[in-house]
Design a protein around this motif. Structure first.
Motif, short mmCIF file in Angstrom:
data_model
loop_
_atom_site.label_atom_id
_atom_site.label_comp_id
_atom_site.label_asym_id
_atom_site.label_seq_id
_atom_site.Cartn_x
_atom_site.Cartn_y
_atom_site.Cartn_z
N VAL A 54 6.58 7.06 0.10
CA VAL A 54 8.00 6.78 0.30
C VAL A 54 8.83 7.86 -0.37
O VAL A 54 8.68 8.11 -1.58
CB VAL A 54 8.39 5.41 -0.28
CG1 VAL A 54 9.86 5.10 -0.01
CG2 VAL A 54 7.50 4.31 0.28
N GLU A 55 9.68 8.51 0.40
CA GLU A 55 10.58 9.53 -0.14
C GLU A 55 12.01 9.01 -0.16
O GLU A 55 12.32 7.97 0.44
CB GLU A 55 10.50 10.81 0.71
CG GLU A 55 9.10 11.40 0.82
CD GLU A 55 8.53 11.86 -0.53
OE1 GLU A 55 9.32 12.09 -1.46
OE2 GLU A 55 7.29 11.97 -0.64
N ALA A 56 12.89 9.74 -0.83
CA ALA A 56 14.29 9.32 -0.95
C ALA A 56 14.94 9.12 0.42
O ALA A 56 15.70 8.18 0.63
CB ALA A 56 15.07 10.35 -1.76
N LYS A 57 14.63 10.00 1.37
CA LYS A 57 15.23 9.91 2.70
C LYS A 57 14.84 8.61 3.41
O LYS A 57 15.61 8.06 4.21
CB LYS A 57 14.84 11.11 3.56
CG LYS A 57 13.35 11.23 3.84
CD LYS A 57 13.02 12.47 4.66
CE LYS A 57 11.52 12.56 4.95
NZ LYS A 57 11.20 13.77 5.74
N ASP A 58 13.64 8.08 3.10
CA ASP A 58 13.20 6.81 3.70
C ASP A 58 14.05 5.65 3.17
O ASP A 58 14.45 4.77 3.92
CB ASP A 58 11.72 6.56 3.40
CG ASP A 58 10.82 7.64 3.96
OD1 ASP A 58 11.01 8.03 5.13
OD2 ASP A 58 9.94 8.12 3.23
N VAL A 59 14.30 5.67 1.87
CA VAL A 59 15.12 4.62 1.26
C VAL A 59 16.54 4.68 1.80
O VAL A 59 17.13 3.65 2.17
CB VAL A 59 15.11 4.75 -0.28
CG1 VAL A 59 16.00 3.70 -0.91
CG2 VAL A 59 13.69 4.65 -0.81
N GLU B 268 12.28 10.01 -7.17
CA GLU B 268 13.64 9.94 -6.62
C GLU B 268 13.80 8.69 -5.76
O GLU B 268 14.85 8.03 -5.81
CB GLU B 268 13.93 11.19 -5.79
CG GLU B 268 15.39 11.31 -5.38
CD GLU B 268 15.68 12.62 -4.66
OE1 GLU B 268 16.86 12.91 -4.47
OE2 GLU B 268 14.72 13.34 -4.29
N ALA B 269 12.79 8.35 -4.96
CA ALA B 269 12.86 7.15 -4.12
C ALA B 269 12.95 5.90 -4.99
O ALA B 269 13.71 4.97 -4.70
CB ALA B 269 11.65 7.08 -3.21
N ARG B 270 12.18 5.87 -6.08
CA ARG B 270 12.24 4.72 -6.99
C ARG B 270 13.61 4.59 -7.62
O ARG B 270 14.15 3.48 -7.78
CB ARG B 270 11.18 4.85 -8.09
CG ARG B 270 9.76 4.64 -7.62
CD ARG B 270 8.81 4.74 -8.79
NE ARG B 270 9.10 3.69 -9.76
CZ ARG B 270 8.63 2.45 -9.68
NH1 ARG B 270 7.86 2.11 -8.67
NH2 ARG B 270 8.94 1.55 -10.59
N GLY B 271 14.19 5.73 -7.98
CA GLY B 271 15.54 5.70 -8.56
C GLY B 271 16.56 5.14 -7.58
O GLY B 271 17.44 4.36 -7.95
N GLY C 48 0.81 -1.21 0.00
CA GLY C 48 0.00 0.00 0.00
C GLY C 48 0.84 1.27 0.00
O GLY C 48 0.45 2.28 0.58
N LEU C 49 1.99 1.22 -0.68
CA LEU C 49 2.92 2.34 -0.69
C LEU C 49 3.01 2.97 -2.07
O LEU C 49 2.86 2.29 -3.10
CB LEU C 49 4.31 1.89 -0.24
CG LEU C 49 4.44 1.33 1.19
CD1 LEU C 49 5.82 0.77 1.41
CD2 LEU C 49 4.12 2.42 2.21
N VAL C 50 3.32 4.26 -2.08
CA VAL C 50 3.57 5.00 -3.32
C VAL C 50 4.92 5.69 -3.16
O VAL C 50 5.15 6.38 -2.16
CB VAL C 50 2.47 6.04 -3.58
CG1 VAL C 50 2.79 6.84 -4.84
CG2 VAL C 50 1.10 5.37 -3.70
N ALA C 51 5.82 5.49 -4.11
CA ALA C 51 7.16 6.06 -4.01
C ALA C 51 7.34 7.22 -4.96
O ALA C 51 6.83 7.21 -6.08
CB ALA C 51 8.22 4.99 -4.30
N SER C 52 8.07 8.23 -4.51
CA SER C 52 8.40 9.35 -5.39
C SER C 52 9.38 8.86 -6.44
O SER C 52 10.00 7.80 -6.31
CB SER C 52 9.04 10.47 -4.57
OG SER C 52 10.33 10.07 -4.10
#
Length: 355
Positions: free
Chosen positions: A198-203, A165-168, A159-163
């Motif tokens: 989900v943002e880059a900082k989370d990854v 940048e986060a996907r990259g 149930g997540l959606v990633a930005s």
């Protein structure tokens, strides 16, 4: 003779031929090999958790007693039905046991072997591929499209959606091993409990190898001639960033960008060839526009001239840990200043005028 290539493996495993009882799943991605081996077993038994239906044996044990595998394969389940055996091969040869199975195939049992990378002429691979009721399935690391699909499925299931940048970042951090990739995505889902975006900082906070990507982002900012490189360096070191890792990343990126630029020049200036080279080197987290911009702004001559100074800075940082941060900051600032020498100030050869 049945030899299944990586690109055909998923389709083959979804509907394995009933005539085949012996499978060899092998390749450099051992996590993927085990995942696919278990998927095959799930196709052949009703419940893998039932010890009467599924048995796992070590390759060394089979090598020490070849008849043990033959006995297991011909054992009738207590309540009837089919059985499956998984053998994870090791350093000792299981060929005598497999020879016996091929000579006398069991009536109601599937045998699945897993192995690491095997050459085409490896005896085990040749034996299984050549067996009338055998199939060898190759497992190579996920290609970008496969990894994209895995990330999409995992995020959707959680149930997540990633930005973007986060996907990259996820693309750059995952892919070496299928099971490791799944584990990292599961860890991210747990970390994101109660949040959806989900943002880059989370990854960077939770996914293994993301710290390497954090340093790569500082490096790519320097190669862009970004005026914010000073702030990026300050932020990196304020979070206990490693200077040697940063210098290694700068050297690695300079080499990758150099190869990408040469590939682009060989293709008549087409950026696709250079972008592909950068992605193969692990820089898939970058936006394509940034890749293309840096490939255009840096000539192969200027990039080639950067490599030795970066290597020398890395050597000095290793020799003197107290000066490592200074060496890294100086090297990255020099790169950023070099990135500003471009456009009309360059000669036709791509080398900066007056340099």
């Amino acid at each position: 003779m049945t030899a299944v290539r990586t690109r055909d493996a998923e389709r083959f495993i979804a509907a394995p031929p009933e005539s085949i009882f012996l499978f060899l799943v092998f390749g450099s991605d051992t996590g993927m090999a085990r995942e696919r081996a278990l998927a095959l077993i799930d196709k052949r038994v009703d419940d893998r958790r039932d010890p009467f239906q599924f048995v796992e044996m070590s390759g060394d044990a089979v090598a020490a007693d070849p008849l043990a595998l033959l006995d297991e394969a011909n054992t009738t389940p207590l309540f009837g039905g089919r059985r499956a055996i998984l053998v994870e091969t090791g350093s000792k040869s299981v060929l005598p046991a497999i020879d016996s199975l091929v000579a006398a195939p069991p009536a109601h049992c599937t045998v699945v072997l897993t192995a690491g990378a095997l050459r085409r002429d490896a005896p085990l691979r040749k034996l299984v591929e050549g067996a009338k009721q055998g199939a060898a399935i190759e497992c190579q690391p996920d290609a970008e499209a496969d990894l994209q699909a895995l990330i999409d499925r995992s995020l959707k299931d959680a149930g997540l959606v990633a930005s973007a940048e986060a996907r990259g970042l996820l693309l750059g951090a995952l892919g070496e091993d299928r099971l490791m990739s799944r584990a990292e995505l599961a860890k991210l889902a747990l970390y994101m409990h109660g949040r959806e975006h989900v943002e880059a900082k989370d990854v960077e906070a939770i996914v293994a190898h993301a710290s390497n990507i954090a340093s790569d982002r500082v490096v790519t900012a320097a190669f862009a001639g970004n005026a914010e490189v000073g702030a990026a360096l300050d932020a990196y070191f304020s979070q206990d960033g490693d200077a040697s890792q940063l210098l290694f990343g700068a050297l690695r990126y300079a080499v990758a960008l150099h190869r990408g630029r040469l590939a682009m020049e060989r293709e008549g200036g087409r950026p696709d060839a250079g972008v592909s080279a950068l992605m193969r080197a692990g820089f898939g987290f970058m936006h394509r526009a940034l890749m293309e911009e840096q490939l255009k702004n840096w000539s192969s001559t200027r990039l080639g001239a950067l490599i030795e100074p970066l290597r020398a800075a890395q050597t000095r940082a290793r020799a003197n840990a107290a000066a490592a941060q200074m060496e890294a900051e100086r090297a990255l600032w020099n790169v950023a200043r070099g990135a500003e020498i471009r456009g009309p100030r360059q000669s036709r050869s791509g080398a900066p005028r007056g340099k």
